[in-house]
Design an enzyme around this catalytic site. Sequence first.
Site, PDB file in Angstrom:
ATOM      1  N   ASP A 163      26.910 -32.680   1.202  1.00 57.70           N
ATOM      2  CA  ASP A 163      28.139 -33.448   0.968  1.00 57.70           C
ATOM      3  C   ASP A 163      28.090 -34.708   1.838  1.00 57.70           C
ATOM      4  O   ASP A 163      28.195 -34.637   3.062  1.00 57.70           O
ATOM      5  CB  ASP A 163      29.364 -32.594   1.292  1.00 57.70           C
ATOM      6  CG  ASP A 163      30.626 -33.260   0.779  1.00 57.70           C
ATOM      7  OD1 ASP A 163      30.902 -34.411   1.198  1.00 57.70           O
ATOM      8  OD2 ASP A 163      31.315 -32.659  -0.064  1.00 57.70           O
ATOM      9  N   LYS A 197      37.446 -32.379   5.004  1.00 54.30           N
ATOM     10  CA  LYS A 197      36.324 -33.306   5.212  1.00 54.30           C
ATOM     11  C   LYS A 197      36.604 -34.269   6.361  1.00 54.30           C
ATOM     12  O   LYS A 197      35.829 -35.190   6.598  1.00 54.30           O
ATOM     13  CB  LYS A 197      36.044 -34.089   3.917  1.00 54.30           C
ATOM     14  CG  LYS A 197      35.641 -33.200   2.732  1.00 54.30           C
ATOM     15  CD  LYS A 197      35.019 -33.988   1.588  1.00 54.30           C
ATOM     16  CE  LYS A 197      34.651 -33.077   0.427  1.00 54.30           C
ATOM     17  NZ  LYS A 197      33.716 -33.674  -0.528  1.00 54.30           N
ATOM     18  N   PHE A 257      37.498 -40.040  -2.289  1.00 54.29           N
ATOM     19  CA  PHE A 257      38.238 -39.964  -3.544  1.00 54.29           C
ATOM     20  C   PHE A 257      38.331 -38.488  -3.924  1.00 54.29           C
ATOM     21  O   PHE A 257      37.455 -37.708  -3.551  1.00 54.29           O
ATOM     22  CB  PHE A 257      37.500 -40.728  -4.657  1.00 54.29           C
ATOM     23  CG  PHE A 257      37.943 -42.158  -4.786  1.00 54.29           C
ATOM     24  CD1 PHE A 257      37.656 -43.079  -3.797  1.00 54.29           C
ATOM     25  CD2 PHE A 257      38.675 -42.572  -5.893  1.00 54.29           C
ATOM     26  CE1 PHE A 257      38.073 -44.392  -3.912  1.00 54.29           C
ATOM     27  CE2 PHE A 257      39.101 -43.881  -6.021  1.00 54.29           C
ATOM     28  CZ  PHE A 257      38.799 -44.799  -5.023  1.00 54.29           C
ATOM     29  N   LYS A 278       8.607 -30.243 -20.247  1.00 49.48           N
ATOM     30  CA  LYS A 278       9.826 -29.966 -21.008  1.00 49.48           C
ATOM     31  C   LYS A 278      10.003 -28.455 -21.225  1.00 49.48           C
ATOM     32  O   LYS A 278       9.059 -27.786 -21.667  1.00 49.48           O
ATOM     33  CB  LYS A 278       9.726 -30.710 -22.349  1.00 49.48           C
ATOM     34  CG  LYS A 278      10.979 -30.647 -23.156  1.00 49.48           C
ATOM     35  CD  LYS A 278      10.810 -31.428 -24.454  1.00 49.48           C
ATOM     36  CE  LYS A 278      11.937 -31.062 -25.396  1.00 49.48           C
ATOM     37  NZ  LYS A 278      11.588 -31.226 -26.777  1.00 49.48           N
ATOM     38  N   ASP A 297      27.807 -31.777  -7.305  1.00 52.19           N
ATOM     39  CA  ASP A 297      27.942 -30.779  -6.242  1.00 52.19           C
ATOM     40  C   ASP A 297      26.706 -29.882  -6.172  1.00 52.19           C
ATOM     41  O   ASP A 297      26.368 -29.369  -5.115  1.00 52.19           O
ATOM     42  CB  ASP A 297      29.193 -29.926  -6.483  1.00 52.19           C
ATOM     43  CG  ASP A 297      30.455 -30.739  -6.247  1.00 52.19           C
ATOM     44  OD1 ASP A 297      30.442 -31.585  -5.326  1.00 52.19           O
ATOM     45  OD2 ASP A 297      31.442 -30.547  -6.985  1.00 52.19           O
ATOM     46  N   ASN A 329      27.510 -36.661 -14.784  1.00 54.71           N
ATOM     47  CA  ASN A 329      28.924 -36.728 -15.154  1.00 54.71           C
ATOM     48  C   ASN A 329      29.203 -38.100 -15.748  1.00 54.71           C
ATOM     49  O   ASN A 329      28.306 -38.942 -15.841  1.00 54.71           O
ATOM     50  CB  ASN A 329      29.807 -36.453 -13.936  1.00 54.71           C
ATOM     51  CG  ASN A 329      29.517 -37.423 -12.816  1.00 54.71           C
ATOM     52  OD1 ASN A 329      29.765 -38.614 -12.941  1.00 54.71           O
ATOM     53  ND2 ASN A 329      28.942 -36.922 -11.734  1.00 54.71           N
TER      54      ASN A 329
END
Length: 414
Positions: free
Chosen positions: A315, A350, A332, A298, A288, A219
Amino acid sequence: MSVVKNKNIIVGVCGGIAAYKSAELVRLLIKQGAQVQVVMTHSGKEFVTPLTFQALSGREVRSALFDLDAEAGMGHIELARWTDLILIAPATANAIAKIAHGMADDLLTTLCLATKAPLLIAPAMNQQMWRNEATQENIKCLSRRRAVSFCGPAEGEQACGDIGPGRMEEPDSLLNSCLSLLSSAAKTDYKKQRLKGKCVLITAGPTIEDIDPVRFLSNRSSGKMGYAITEAALNEGADVILVSGPSALNAPENAELFLVRSAQQMHDKVMNLIDSVDIFIATAAVADYRPVKKFDTKIKKNTDQLTIELVKNPDILTDVAALPNKPVSIGFAAETNDVESYALDKLQRKNLDMIAANKVGETQGFEADNNELHLYWRTGLDKKTGIKSKKLAYASKKQLAEQLIDEIVLLFVK
Ligand code: PMT
């Protein structure tokens, strides 16, 4: 006693429709015991008359740089030394550009250049002007300066009919920013070391989930938020462990740095270190899911469609907050929509002490130098009730990190 009491504050009013809100702001500052000197630009005076501000502040409004009478009373250099804070509200794109480039062609910009006091800027402009690359470059340039902070802009409907970012923050929110800026300035004076003896573990950056030797899932997290929090915790005297995914940033010198790549590696490193940790802050954007299998060679383009099977990653935050002797656990929440409800769900599910929610998108949250956070925490034993919240208005990640650490200290450190 309000931290603003007996403080000298210059309120700079530039030419924008939001100038009318600054009258209320001046009233609030005076009510808190501040001495307020209003300085208006020429265009500011097109929106609200100086008489309004004079009546509210009890001082003659200053505007001209070369005003013989005013200069005979308190010259502009004296005024720059007198003030404890310069708050510019509304701050137009033009004023921001001039300050960013060190220009001093009117009284307000001259004061900004001549003062050592902190500068708090409340931008207000059309959303397109705000988004313009030139404005964003100027904001970036100012954000890097130690003594400059931003409050806003807020998003919403604008006087011109547009919808988007560029509305000036409301007077009560600006007052809160003044209070927190002046109180953190006061704390700096007294050399704060409120986390001395505490161990803070921070996760930061992205994780990388390999598909084959040259491809991966990841990300856009840059690590800026987590590294800024590391710096802020170090400044409070904490022993800081930074567990970071790949980032181009240099880690703060005094942190104990562990570099990891995947979510599983980050999980294992954190769980290994957690026993001695007092406060855990999970800023990392942890993947996740990871591919079930990493190919050794490859993947070749042999088929029209390719399915990569994914499996859930552990997690980290949930596992830390489930420990019998869990540290203060701060998460966050990065959300593109329904920010508050998803954040509250994560806070409960959580078992966190606090969650810092941020809206993310192509130009927001990830990678950016500035951000806005909403903090949520629980006040009672009943998990479903007693939620408190606080908005940390749009500012540099460095400033947000300092404010976040400030809130953590106030709420969770004895
Ligand atoms: O790094 P920057 O470019 O400065 O960007 C900052 C940021 C946008 C990454 C940061 O502000 C942020 O929002 N970080 C959390 C990103 C995220 O993954 O949020 P989430 O809502 O998916 O996860 C919720 C919480 O659980 C987070 O504290 C996350 O660290 C934690 N988590 C998530 C998954 C997982 N497997 N383990 C975790 O610990």
